[in-house]
Design a protein around this motif. Structure first.
Motif, PDB file in Angstrom:
ATOM      1  N   VAL A 147       0.841  -1.190   0.000  1.00 30.06           N
ATOM      2  CA  VAL A 147       0.000   0.000   0.000  1.00 30.06           C
ATOM      3  C   VAL A 147       0.878   1.243   0.000  1.00 30.06           C
ATOM      4  O   VAL A 147       1.981   1.243   0.526  1.00 30.06           O
ATOM      5  N   ARG A 191      -7.648   9.286   3.310  1.00 29.33           N
ATOM      6  CA  ARG A 191      -9.030   8.821   3.159  1.00 29.33           C
ATOM      7  C   ARG A 191      -9.890   9.190   4.352  1.00 29.33           C
ATOM      8  O   ARG A 191     -11.103   9.085   4.305  1.00 29.33           O
ATOM      9  N   GLN A 234       1.866  -4.323   4.005  1.00 29.82           N
ATOM     10  CA  GLN A 234       0.858  -5.072   3.270  1.00 29.82           C
ATOM     11  C   GLN A 234      -0.538  -4.794   3.806  1.00 29.82           C
ATOM     12  O   GLN A 234      -1.514  -4.867   3.073  1.00 29.82           O
ATOM     13  N   LYS A 235      -0.638  -4.515   5.065  1.00 28.74           N
ATOM     14  CA  LYS A 235      -1.939  -4.234   5.670  1.00 28.74           C
ATOM     15  C   LYS A 235      -1.788  -3.177   6.736  1.00 28.74           C
ATOM     16  O   LYS A 235      -0.742  -3.088   7.385  1.00 28.74           O
ATOM     17  N   THR A 236      -2.844  -2.400   6.927  1.00 27.45           N
ATOM     18  CA  THR A 236      -2.841  -1.479   8.049  1.00 27.45           C
ATOM     19  C   THR A 236      -4.152  -1.630   8.804  1.00 27.45           C
ATOM     20  O   THR A 236      -5.180  -1.986   8.222  1.00 27.45           O
ATOM     21  N   GLN A 237      -4.085  -1.369  10.104  1.00 25.48           N
ATOM     22  CA  GLN A 237      -5.309  -1.324  10.895  1.00 25.48           C
ATOM     23  C   GLN A 237      -5.363   0.016  11.598  1.00 25.48           C
ATOM     24  O   GLN A 237      -4.446   0.380  12.332  1.00 25.48           O
ATOM     25  N   ASP A 238      -6.438   0.750  11.335  1.00 28.49           N
ATOM     26  CA  ASP A 238      -6.560   2.101  11.850  1.00 28.49           C
ATOM     27  C   ASP A 238      -7.684   2.172  12.860  1.00 28.49           C
ATOM     28  O   ASP A 238      -8.781   1.702  12.610  1.00 28.49           O
ATOM     29  N   SER A 256      -2.623   6.855   1.990  1.00 30.63           N
ATOM     30  CA  SER A 256      -3.948   6.400   2.373  1.00 30.63           C
ATOM     31  C   SER A 256      -4.497   7.098   3.608  1.00 30.63           C
ATOM     32  O   SER A 256      -5.676   7.008   3.873  1.00 30.63           O
TER      33      SER A 256
END
Lengths: 246, 246
Positions: free
Chosen positions: B81, B88, B185-189, B85
């Motif tokens: 990613v 957003r 590869q991934k995010t957690q918000d 981002s």
DNA sequence: GAGTGGTCTAGACCACGAC
DNA sequence: TCGTGGTCTAGACCACTCT
């Protein structure tokens, strides 16, 4: 984005066409929410396609949220979302620690009025159509936590307009289904920050100009029509939401 | 929740095992991000399974975000990613109407320090490990809009600690990949509401105690390890986020 | 035209759930 | 035990992309 269209391959591939056909049969009411549809093998035979093809069609509808598969039992028409989902944006503490408690609901006011041009457009109604306008307070253990403004298109929700709001359920979506035959299938929520005006603050037992998070929701039925507009406000300090990317 | 496990059927079905095996080969570096992996038919033959089985395995990895399919071209390892981002969650107006503009970035401070016990636990480090602690300001058209605190585990990001922050890129994630070989590869918000303290407010050119939205992010590499902790703060009145349910 | 992923077939057998 | 969805096979042909 209309939710009336499938997310993939609308009408090209065979399984895409099958998905649309099955979707229509569901919308027509051939199978009610909660019903089991025919077995995959039966569908494959009746449509004259291979089992794998009908499985791909069903997978599209599962992705779309219209169907649910249960191994060993069958494939079922989705029952719809329950109204408690607004709580996923907030964490009210000091009330109930474990907590998937459903807030109690009280209708503060209910009236008929003319739709705004924007509402008429979203609902697909003529400009002079009428809507049911509700104010609603939700509480946890007697403590007010969420204040809502709800707008419903009148022809569809006529039965609700006539009934006594004192005896309404805590969850509206199941009530929509029971009394008006309307199944909420998808919601789109838009979050933003704001401050409470004097009236709102009083109802939530907070100070005027207290910071709040505002959730503007559009709710859609199985046919993809917008059938509810809702604005929910809650204490910004209770706001907590988690999301994942990729 | 660790992202190291596949979302479905870890090791039971044949395609589940195949997915895990392929995932390992990717993590081992056999194919780099952006590379094309062998064709489905070749994989099917080399593993001695039917084409449909290998396709199911690949589908799991596509869902997981590790692979991307391109019709007529091949199947490729995801590039990761891009750091833009964070936008957003916010709509900054008056700057650029169309706007998918990348904010400029300035590192305000950079220092090494001992990890807190929570950080060590999240990163999977010993309690006395060191981390790189950054303060970063992001601006649109010269106007500050986001203030970030970034914590990176030291052994992995050693090369960044040595380099001059003046010449860092506007986007960190591509830079992590180029300089440290780390692919996000991934995010957690996790979103919540807060108020700026005096220092934060000054840097964002806002008043002290100004309302802000706070995004607490965990970023994971392809192996599912958390490799970045980040807290981002921005003007609450610029906050705008939309999400869909079912 | 050669190589890729996407669709489709017509079977077989397995795993789960209810009776 | 029976009916359900889930897995797997070994093919065929189609649609897209590049050269």
């Amino acid at each position: 984005m209309s939710t009336a269209t499938l997310t993939q391959t609308p009408g090209q591939s065979r399984y895409g066409k099958l998905a649309l056909a099955l979707r229509d049969r569901i919308l027509q009411g051939e199978w009610a929410p909660g019903d089991m549809i025919p077995a995959e093998s039966a569908l494959a035979q009746s449509y004259g396609v291979a089992l794998g093809t009908i499985r791909q069609a069903l997978s599209l509808l599962v992705e779309d949220g219209v169907l649910q598969r249960r191994h060993g039992k069958g494939t079922f028409v989705t029952k719809g979302v329950d109204g408690a989902s607004m709580m996923r944006f907030f964490r009210f503490r000091g009330v109930d620690d474990g907590s998937s408690e459903t807030p109690q609901s009280r209708i503060l006011s209910s009236r008929l009025r003319r739709a705004t041009s924007q509402e008429a457009s979203v609902f697909g109604l003529p400009p002079d159509a009428q809507v049911l306008h509700l104010e609603r307070l939700r509480s946890l253990s007697g403590e007010p936590c969420l204040l809502e403004t709800i707008v419903l298109p009148l022809p569809l929700f006529g039965k609700l307009a006539e009934s006594d709001t004192e005896v309404w359920d805590d969850l509206l979506y199941p009530m929509y289904q029971q009394r008006c035959g309307i199944v909420i299938q998808k919601t789109q929520d838009s979050l933003s920050f704001s401050q409470l005006n004097a009236t709102q603050a009083k109802r939530l037992k907070l100070a005027a100009a207290h910071p709040c998070v505002q959730v503007e929701r559009q709710a859609f039925d199985m046919a993809g029509r917008c059938v509810e507009l809702r604005t929910t406000r809650g204490d910004a300090f209770s706001f907590k939401y988690t999301t994942q990317l990729q």
